[in-house]
Write an enzyme that holds these catalytic residues in place. Structure first.
Site, mmCIF file in Angstrom:
data_model
loop_
_atom_site.group_PDB
_atom_site.id
_atom_site.type_symbol
_atom_site.label_atom_id
_atom_site.label_comp_id
_atom_site.label_asym_id
_atom_site.label_seq_id
_atom_site.Cartn_x
_atom_site.Cartn_y
_atom_site.Cartn_z
ATOM 1 N N ARG A 118 0.808 -1.214 0.000
ATOM 2 C CA ARG A 118 0.000 0.000 0.000
ATOM 3 C C ARG A 118 0.846 1.272 0.000
ATOM 4 O O ARG A 118 0.651 2.164 -0.822
ATOM 5 C CB ARG A 118 -0.922 0.034 1.235
ATOM 6 C CG ARG A 118 -2.190 -0.762 1.070
ATOM 7 C CD ARG A 118 -2.676 -1.288 2.390
ATOM 8 N NE ARG A 118 -1.770 -2.352 2.828
ATOM 9 C CZ ARG A 118 -1.880 -3.626 2.439
ATOM 10 N NH1 ARG A 118 -2.869 -4.003 1.692
ATOM 11 N NH2 ARG A 118 -0.988 -4.526 2.821
ATOM 12 N N THR A 119 1.764 1.363 0.936
ATOM 13 C CA THR A 119 2.455 2.629 1.138
ATOM 14 C C THR A 119 3.249 3.040 -0.112
ATOM 15 O O THR A 119 3.120 4.168 -0.595
ATOM 16 C CB THR A 119 3.377 2.544 2.363
ATOM 17 O OG1 THR A 119 2.611 2.037 3.462
ATOM 18 C CG2 THR A 119 3.933 3.906 2.722
ATOM 19 N N LYS A 132 26.212 -4.029 -1.399
ATOM 20 C CA LYS A 132 27.676 -3.892 -1.509
ATOM 21 C C LYS A 132 28.258 -3.234 -0.271
ATOM 22 O O LYS A 132 29.413 -2.823 -0.256
ATOM 23 C CB LYS A 132 28.026 -3.041 -2.736
ATOM 24 C CG LYS A 132 27.524 -3.602 -4.043
ATOM 25 C CD LYS A 132 27.980 -2.682 -5.182
ATOM 26 C CE LYS A 132 27.275 -3.034 -6.476
ATOM 27 N NZ LYS A 132 27.497 -1.992 -7.494
ATOM 28 N N ARG A 191 11.238 3.632 3.572
ATOM 29 C CA ARG A 191 10.854 2.612 4.565
ATOM 30 C C ARG A 191 12.113 1.838 4.915
ATOM 31 O O ARG A 191 12.790 1.299 4.039
ATOM 32 C CB ARG A 191 9.790 1.666 4.001
ATOM 33 C CG ARG A 191 9.539 0.484 4.933
ATOM 34 C CD ARG A 191 8.306 -0.297 4.563
ATOM 35 N NE ARG A 191 7.101 0.442 4.916
ATOM 36 C CZ ARG A 191 5.872 -0.028 4.737
ATOM 37 N NH1 ARG A 191 5.692 -1.213 4.209
ATOM 38 N NH2 ARG A 191 4.821 0.695 5.091
ATOM 39 N N HIS A 206 5.016 5.195 11.846
ATOM 40 C CA HIS A 206 4.505 5.190 10.467
ATOM 41 C C HIS A 206 3.519 6.363 10.387
ATOM 42 O O HIS A 206 2.304 6.184 10.334
ATOM 43 C CB HIS A 206 3.814 3.857 10.202
ATOM 44 C CG HIS A 206 3.524 3.563 8.760
ATOM 45 N ND1 HIS A 206 3.616 4.510 7.747
ATOM 46 C CD2 HIS A 206 3.155 2.408 8.150
ATOM 47 C CE1 HIS A 206 3.297 3.934 6.602
ATOM 48 N NE2 HIS A 206 3.021 2.670 6.816
HETATM 49 C C1 NCD Z 1 1.798 -1.550 8.067
HETATM 50 C C2 NCD Z 1 3.287 -1.342 8.185
HETATM 51 O O1 NCD Z 1 4.038 -1.517 7.226
HETATM 52 O O2 NCD Z 1 3.674 -0.952 9.272
HETATM 53 N N1 NCD Z 1 1.360 -1.627 6.755
HETATM 54 C C3 NCD Z 1 1.013 -0.481 6.091
HETATM 55 O O3 NCD Z 1 1.839 0.349 5.798
HETATM 56 N N2 NCD Z 1 -0.275 -0.284 5.827
HETATM 57 C C4 NCD Z 1 1.235 -2.576 8.940
HETATM 58 C C5 NCD Z 1 1.884 -3.923 9.025
HETATM 59 O O4 NCD Z 1 2.823 -4.225 8.299
HETATM 60 O O5 NCD Z 1 1.411 -4.703 9.847
#
Ligand code: NCD
Length: 310
Positions: free
Chosen positions: A58-59, A88, A109, A137
């Site tokens: 999703r993100t 590397k 991320r 997040h």
């Molecule tokens: C979450 C995350 O990556 O923290 N997912 C997201 O971004 N919607 C939740 C998860 O991974 O459980």
């Protein structure tokens, strides 16, 4: 670069004005979508990098779609730990110092808590934390609140249950702070022993429980989360806890008729598919709203008319 040009923590939005301007924009974009109007080319000639060291359904796609829908383009590194020069031995800092030379913003991320802060320390373009290990997040918390406000005319006075892996679950870490600082809510932290919400995110006194069935009837919002398998050192421990909370039709009978069930996704068994058609269950609406909220965030940070900070 001033801290406000990065999005590292939900705490940057602990003031109504900061979320209001983002939500207003997100609402505008959502209305344009509904009316099939063209979006403004606010990100024309802007390039956004998405650097993801962990999986994302999703993100990353929603940030990329957000940039592209506003006329921007994207440089994407999925699974950056494998495909970038991290393999590397390149440090996160050197990666950021390289990529920032090519783009106008970086969505990161990272698998370790504090990764976003480390990256922001060397970034001269806006850095957006799209999840840093078991840390935060923040953009998920924003889309969660945006979605909740669509469903509840008043968030003040609600009783919100956050359920599942509250120790490692970064979405809850960001959401609890945002809710408590912007609204008069009561939070009930429902977790198995050992996975309770760390004090640094609980922010003072908080109701804690370990049995969802015992509290579900009081909750206005049931925010389910996945047990974060990837954060466990020992797989037996994960296996023992993974199905602690399963919200199915039997349990939903005890939920309020106007409760909402949320989940950042991905889900495992926390929300049984048999209740997917229950109108109270809204995780895919959250996922969809992620697009509009992220369009608003990118527009505010690097859009043509952006002042350069939120
Ligand atoms: C979450 C995350 O990556 O923290 N997912 C997201 O971004 N919607 C939740 C998860 O991974 O459980």
């Amino acid at each position: 670069m001033s801290e406000s040009n990065h999005i590292l923590s939900a705490s940057q939005f602990f003031e109504e004005g900061a979320v209001a301007s983002i939500f207003e924009k997100a609402g505008d974009f959502k209305r344009m979508e509904r009316r099939r109007q063209d979006y403004p080319p606010a990100l024309q000639h802007r390039v956004v990098a998405t650097l993801f060291y962990e999986a994302s359904t999703r993100t990353r796609p929603s940030f990329e779609a957000a940039a592209q829908r506003l006329g921007g383009t994207v440089v994407s590194t999925e699974n950056a730990g494998v495909f970038s020069s991290a393999v590397k031995g390149e440090t996160l800092e050197d990666t950021i110092r390289t990529v920032e030379g090519y783009v106008d913003a970086i969505v990161l991320r990272y698998h370790e808590e504090g990764g976003a802060k480390r990256a922001a320390n060397v970034a001269s373009v806006p850095l957006i934390n799209a999840g840093d290990g078991a840390g935060e997040h923040p953009t998920q918390a924003l889309l969660d609140l945006f979605t909740l406000r669509e469903h509840k005319a008043a968030v003040d006075g609600l009783k919100v249950g956050v359920v599942g892996d509250l120790k490692y679950g970064r979405t809850v870490h960001s959401l609890v702070g945002l809710l408590r600082n912007l609204h008069e809510v009561e939070i009930v932290a429902v977790a198995p022993e050992g996975l309770q919400l760390p004090d640094e995110y609980a922010g003072g006194k908080m109701d804690r429980a370990n049995d969802l069935a015992a509290v579900i009837g009081d909750l206005d919002v049931i925010y389910m989360t996945r047990i974060q398998k990837e954060r466990f050192a020992c797989s037996e421990e994960y296996e023992a806890l993974k199905d602690t909370f399963v919200l199915d039709s039997a349990l939903m009978k005890f939920a309020k008729p106007d409760a909402v069930v949320m989940h950042p996704l991905p889900r495992n068994n926390e929300i049984a598919t048999e209740i997917d058609d229950d109108p109270r269950v809204i995780p895919f609406q959250q996922a969809r709203n992620g697009l509009f909220v992220r369009m608003a965030l990118l527009d505010s940070l690097i859009g043509r008319s952006a002042a350069g900070s939120l």
